[in-house]
Design an enzyme around this catalytic site. Structure first.
Site, PDB file in Angstrom:
ATOM      1  N   CYS A 112      47.411  63.077  49.795  1.00 20.52           N
ATOM      2  CA  CYS A 112      48.088  63.962  49.401  1.00 20.52           C
ATOM      3  C   CYS A 112      48.754  65.276  50.428  1.00 20.52           C
ATOM      4  CB  CYS A 112      47.607  64.848  48.242  1.00 20.52           C
ATOM      5  SG  CYS A 112      49.176  66.648  47.860  1.00 20.52           S
ATOM      6  N   CYS A 115      48.116  69.050  49.278  1.00 20.29           N
ATOM      7  CA  CYS A 115      46.995  69.532  48.987  1.00 20.29           C
ATOM      8  C   CYS A 115      45.430  68.578  48.278  1.00 20.29           C
ATOM      9  CB  CYS A 115      47.153  70.126  47.490  1.00 20.29           C
ATOM     10  SG  CYS A 115      48.806  69.591  46.804  1.00 20.29           S
ATOM     11  N   SER A 116      46.325  68.310  47.258  1.00 15.55           N
ATOM     12  CA  SER A 116      44.395  67.645  47.280  1.00 15.55           C
ATOM     13  C   SER A 116      44.852  67.370  45.688  1.00 15.55           C
ATOM     14  CB  SER A 116      43.513  68.290  46.832  1.00 15.55           C
ATOM     15  OG  SER A 116      43.215  68.922  46.667  1.00 15.55           O
ATOM     16  N   CYS A 117      46.153  66.384  45.652  1.00 15.38           N
ATOM     17  CA  CYS A 117      46.595  65.986  44.563  1.00 15.38           C
ATOM     18  C   CYS A 117      45.948  64.132  44.416  1.00 15.38           C
ATOM     19  CB  CYS A 117      48.570  65.705  44.089  1.00 15.38           C
ATOM     20  SG  CYS A 117      48.875  67.347  44.466  1.00 15.38           S
TER      21      CYS A 117
END
Ligand code: FE
Length: 210
Positions: A112, A115-117
């Site tokens: 991602c 961000c951190s999906c």
């Protein structure tokens, strides 16, 4: 800053260290939502508890089923969320899940960049490196180089595809079934499916343990 979609922010980290601006803001919003009766503290606790109970073992079950059941794999590739639900796994927190298959010809790796999906419903919380700026920026520019740092060297003729997750779309990599696993049970096969292999930075374990 783009806000993470996780529940991690609800964990009382302020007990452990000086709260950051965003932690304080999250707590203030949470307190207001509870005060206004929109959510309850118990709902927040249950959501965190549900999140903490999810581990890569769920995804490993899905992959092992795909390895032994070609019809299931076909359904997984066409509508991953529905296929995962067939196994009794609660996928309601997921928006869209896309499954992709790693083969001798094509290798998928998931990131991602924003961000951190991450498909937390079936893999649990992402590893720290997945959330790092280093991984997020470099895997896009130099996927082979980054994979090599993970110990995965791909042949030059393998096509590498980098998949960028979003809040609306998460990916599950189906790693290639290792050779020499023809006589293994579905449960034994699941033991070969690691978290990293489902992100695409590694292959599934070999039956010998490597
Ligand atoms: Fe994200």
């Amino acid at each position: 800053m783009h806000k993470d979609h996780s529940l991690e922010a609800h964990v009382p980290v302020h007990d452990r260290h000086e709260s950051t601006y965003y932690e304080k803001r999250t707590y203030a919003i949470q307190a207001l939502l509870i005060e206004k009766g929109i959510i309850t503290a118990d709902e927040v606790r249950r959501a965190v508890e549900d999140m903490d109970s999810r581990t890569p073992a769920l995804g490993a079950r899905v992959v092992a089923r795909a390895w032994v059941d070609p019809a299931f794999k076909a359904r997984l590739l066409s509508d991953a969320k529905a296929a995962v639900a067939e196994l009794g796994i609660d996928v309601s927190p997921l928006s869209v899940l896309v499954a992709v298959e790693n083969t001798e010809k094509v290798h998928h790796v998931v990131v991602c960049t924003l961000c951190s999906c991450y498909p937390r419903s079936i893999l649990g919380l992402p590893p720290d490196w997945y959330k790092s700026l280093n991984y997020r920026s470099r895997v896009v520019a130099d996927p082979r180089g980054v994979l090599k740092e993970f110990g995965l060297e791909l042949d030059p003729d393998v096509e590498v595809r980098v998949l960028d997750s979003t809040a609306d779309m998460r990916y599950l990599v189906i790693p290639a079934r290792p050779p020499g696993t023809e006589n293994m049970s579905e449960e034994e096969l699941a033991g070969l499916v690691t978290r990293d292999s489902m992100i695409g930075v590694a292959k599934a374990r070999n039956p010998g343990g490597s």
